[in-house]
Design an enzyme around this catalytic site. Structure first.
Site, PDB file in Angstrom:
ATOM      1  N   CYS A 120      13.768  12.732  -5.238  1.00 47.22           N
ATOM      2  CA  CYS A 120      12.149  11.983  -5.445  1.00 47.22           C
ATOM      3  C   CYS A 120      12.047  10.407  -5.575  1.00 47.22           C
ATOM      4  CB  CYS A 120      12.096  13.226  -6.182  1.00 47.22           C
ATOM      5  SG  CYS A 120      10.207  12.585  -6.831  1.00 47.22           S
ATOM      6  N   GLY A 121      11.464   9.778  -4.862  1.00 48.02           N
ATOM      7  CA  GLY A 121      11.286   8.386  -4.924  1.00 48.02           C
ATOM      8  C   GLY A 121      10.184   7.962  -6.081  1.00 48.02           C
ATOM      9  N   ASN A 122       9.319   8.578  -6.027  1.00 50.56           N
ATOM     10  CA  ASN A 122       7.856   8.342  -7.551  1.00 50.56           C
ATOM     11  C   ASN A 122       8.429   9.129  -8.615  1.00 50.56           C
ATOM     12  OD1 ASN A 122       6.175   6.852  -5.574  1.00 50.56           O
ATOM     13  ND2 ASN A 122       5.192   9.125  -4.759  1.00 50.56           N
ATOM     14  N   GLU A 132       4.830  17.776   2.461  1.00 54.20           N
ATOM     15  CA  GLU A 132       6.490  17.668   1.838  1.00 54.20           C
ATOM     16  C   GLU A 132       7.529  18.932   1.026  1.00 54.20           C
ATOM     17  OE1 GLU A 132       8.531  15.554  -2.403  1.00 54.20           O
ATOM     18  OE2 GLU A 132       6.232  15.646  -2.520  1.00 54.20           O
ATOM     19  N   ARG A 133       8.652  19.310   2.240  1.00 51.95           N
ATOM     20  CA  ARG A 133       9.418  20.215   1.577  1.00 51.95           C
ATOM     21  C   ARG A 133       9.608  20.349   0.107  1.00 51.95           C
ATOM     22  NH1 ARG A 133      16.185  19.146   1.835  1.00 51.95           N
ATOM     23  NH2 ARG A 133      15.652  17.709   0.375  1.00 51.95           N
ATOM     24  N   ASN A 147      10.869  16.502   5.799  1.00 50.44           N
ATOM     25  CA  ASN A 147       9.457  16.680   4.752  1.00 50.44           C
ATOM     26  C   ASN A 147       8.686  15.856   6.482  1.00 50.44           C
ATOM     27  OD1 ASN A 147       9.588  16.189   2.303  1.00 50.44           O
ATOM     28  ND2 ASN A 147      11.397  15.321   2.338  1.00 50.44           N
ATOM     29  N   CYS A 193       4.108   9.692  -1.711  1.00 50.48           N
ATOM     30  CA  CYS A 193       5.554  10.848  -1.794  1.00 50.48           C
ATOM     31  C   CYS A 193       6.607   9.492  -1.130  1.00 50.48           C
ATOM     32  CB  CYS A 193       5.506  11.910  -0.348  1.00 50.48           C
ATOM     33  SG  CYS A 193       7.578  12.265  -0.141  1.00 50.48           S
TER      34      CYS A 193
END
Length: 256
Positions: free
Chosen positions: A58-60, A191-192, A173, A200
């Site tokens: 999860c980037g953010n 988003e998945r 995603n 995302c």
């Protein structure tokens, strides 16, 4: 949720209840912070989507947790241990964080997709919307990007079909991207495990790589979401660097 001091064990249903945008707190991901038993990083991190399922990246969320950990110890650098690997972060402004999201993967087995195929032209047959051609890759989780501009209403109809398509054994995603110029891309993301989302981080990373590989943009791009933007660089060492701001930290108590 910080599990370094207090024991927190959430069931899948409890995660769904907390993440519920109408009846719960409302969020795309719930992130659990644990001590890194090997003491190689600042913390061990586990991500859960709003449908209760665990996700590898999860980037953010990685930026937010990195900021939280740096702020906690008055640091300007941190490392977090995730299912997708160790991520390094640094403070680049008062509330701006850069995270090294690692190297993208184009191997069909690693994305994963069900069989070997040209990942630059994945043909997806949809109900009522015809056949779409997308670019698929992994940046710690599976993504497919369509360089086509659509409405949010249409994304909400077509997104679930593509997320759950038979090509993607772990689901996927889904991003629809509009290239504005060589340095800017506007995106909409399904988003998945979370559905339509306002942002995302891994989708921003995947879109930047795909656009550059197709010759549509440079390697440093600003990805524009409806309510904000992220700066993504696909560096010379093939690592993806994601930079963006975070909000003030709020400590809250939940009764579950």
């Amino acid at each position: 949720m910080d599990r370094r001091k207090d024991k927190i064990d959430l069931s899948k249903q409890q995660i769904i209840n907390v993440a519920d945008k109408k009846k719960g707190l409302g969020c795309d991901q719930i992130i659990i912070i644990d001590k890194d038993k090997e003491k190689k990083t600042n913390a061990k991190i586990t991500f859960y989507n709003s449908d209760g399922g665990e996700t590898g990246a999860c980037g953010n969320g990685s930026r937010c947790i990195s900021y939280f950990l740096m702020n906690e110890k008055n640091l300007n650098r941190s490392k977090i241990n995730t299912e997708s690997g160790i991520l390094k972060a640094k403070l680049t402004g008062r509330t701006e964080v850069s995270v090294d999201m690692g190297i993208p993967n184009f191997d069909w087995k690693k994305i994963p997709v069900v069989k070997e195929m040209d990942n630059t032209k994945v043909k997806i047959k949809t109900k009522n919307f015809g056949i779409l051609s997308g670019y698929t890759l992994s940046v710690g989780n599976p993504h497919i990007i369509f360089f086509k501009d659509i409405t949010i209403e249409l994304l909400k109809k077509i997104g679930p079909q593509i997320e759950n398509h038979e090509f993607f054994p772990e689901r996927c995603n889904v991003t629809f991207a509009k290239v504005m110029n060589k340095k800017n891309i506007a995106v909409k993301v399904w988003e998945r495990g979370a559905g339509f989302t306002l942002a995302c981080g891994t989708a921003a990373c995947a879109t930047t790589v795909a656009a550059n590989k197709l010759g549509l943009t440079e390697k440093k791009v600003t990805i524009h979401f409806k309510n904000g933007s992220l700066h993504i660089e696909w560096a010379k060492n093939k690592h993806i660097i994601m930079t963006g701001s975070v909000s003030n930290i709020k400590n809250i108590s939940l009764k579950i």
